[in-house]
Enzyme design. Structure first.
Site, short mmCIF file in Angstrom:
data_model
loop_
_atom_site.label_atom_id
_atom_site.label_comp_id
_atom_site.label_asym_id
_atom_site.label_seq_id
_atom_site.Cartn_x
_atom_site.Cartn_y
_atom_site.Cartn_z
N SER A 41 1.87 11.04 -16.74
CA SER A 41 0.71 11.19 -17.62
C SER A 41 0.90 12.46 -18.43
CB SER A 41 -0.57 11.31 -16.76
OG SER A 41 -1.66 11.79 -17.52
N TYR A 68 -5.88 15.44 -9.69
CA TYR A 68 -5.01 14.47 -10.35
C TYR A 68 -3.85 15.17 -11.06
CZ TYR A 68 -3.54 10.76 -13.54
OH TYR A 68 -2.80 9.84 -14.24
N ASP A 102 0.88 -1.17 0.00
CA ASP A 102 0.00 0.00 0.00
C ASP A 102 0.91 1.22 0.00
OD1 ASP A 102 -1.72 2.09 0.46
OD2 ASP A 102 -2.59 1.28 2.30
N LYS A 115 0.25 14.95 -10.53
CA LYS A 115 1.16 14.56 -11.61
C LYS A 115 2.12 15.69 -11.97
CE LYS A 115 -0.12 10.29 -12.39
NZ LYS A 115 0.80 9.16 -12.15
#
Length: 269
Positions: A130, A143, A52, A147
């Site tokens: 990404s 998000y 985790d 990133k």
């Protein structure tokens, strides 16, 4: 045998495809996931372990176990991540914290724990980012914030790590046909119901996004790019995984492979 390659987030998608490809290429793969009951065929070709990335204790236990059983870590691939769709006005601070904990702090925890061993092996640090780490996109504030931070962290770390023989690379996929998007919007009706004035804008965004994902890359295609980075003798800082991703990122980033940036920052060490 090949390198000891530690990969996070291998239960599905890019991570799973990469673990299979790396094992087939002769590497000793340590494939991690939160729930090892999802290992399936990975258990036949890789050392599957529980992890985790949001738990410092879990990370420390994993690294200790890999060193005990394999003796070294040659490559760390930070792949574990989680999507999130929302906007800052309707998201809670806790929503942001959860996204950052997986996508940013998870990378920090793994990188920090692995770096002494990557320095010892003069190894590789590869992080799956990404195109959203370069170009901010609607309804992806949390998000993309994570990133963007990962991209800045790795770009900053690269010239320092290089002084110790560790090569740092970022891989930037665009749309990928995995469970990632579905997991980001587990209940579309509930999401739309809570968007208030933003609902019609989000509906248009979702429709365009679904159209884009109709032409998405496969996880296997992206994994093949990541594996080529792992095996490259002289990896670049930054890779896009398709022509479409290169075109999208190129709108903002003229230095597509990061060589100009590293040329400047390497002179600072």
């Amino acid at each position: 045998m090949g390198n000891v390659v530690l990969i996070t987030g291998t239960s599905t998608g890019i991570g799973r495809a990469l673990a299979l490809q790396a094992a087939n290429a002769g590497h000793q793969v340590v494939a991690t996931m939160r729930d090892t009951s999802r290992a399936g065929e990975l258990a036949d070709v890789a050392d599957v372990r529980a992890l985790d990335v949001t738990s410092a204790e879990s990370v420390a236990e994993l690294i200790a176990g890999v060193l005990r059983d394999h003796g070294r870590i040659d490559v760390l691939v930070n792949n574990a991540g989680a999507g999130h769709v929302g906007t800052v006005e309707t998201d809670s601070v806790e929503d942001f914290q959860a996204v950052l904990d997986v996508n940013l702090l998870g990378v920090v925890r793994m990188t920090k724990a692995a770096m002494p061993h990557l320095r010892a092996s003069r190894g590789r640090l590869v992080t799956v980012s990404s195109v959203g780490g370069v170009v901010g996109q609607p309804f992806n504030e949390a998000y993309c914030a994570a990133k963007f931070a990962v991209e800045g962290m790795m770009e900053s770390l690269a010239p320092v790590a290089a002084q110790f023989g560790v090569r740092v690379s970022l891989v930037e996929p665009g749309a990928v046909a995995t469970e990632f998007v579905a997991n980001a919007v587990t209940d579309r009706a509930a999401l739309l119901a809570g968007m208030g004035d933003y609902r019609p804008v989000l509906e248009r965004y979702v429709a365009r996004t679904e159209a884009a994902f109709a032409a998405a890359q496969s996880a296997e295609e992206v994994a093949a790019v990541v594996l080529s980075v792992v095996e490259s003798e002289a990896p670049a800082l930054r890779y896009q995984t398709s022509d479409r991703a290169r075109e999208f990122v190129g709108v903002k980033l003229a230095d597509l492979d990061g060589s100009r940036v590293l040329g400047v920052t390497s002179g600072m060490c």
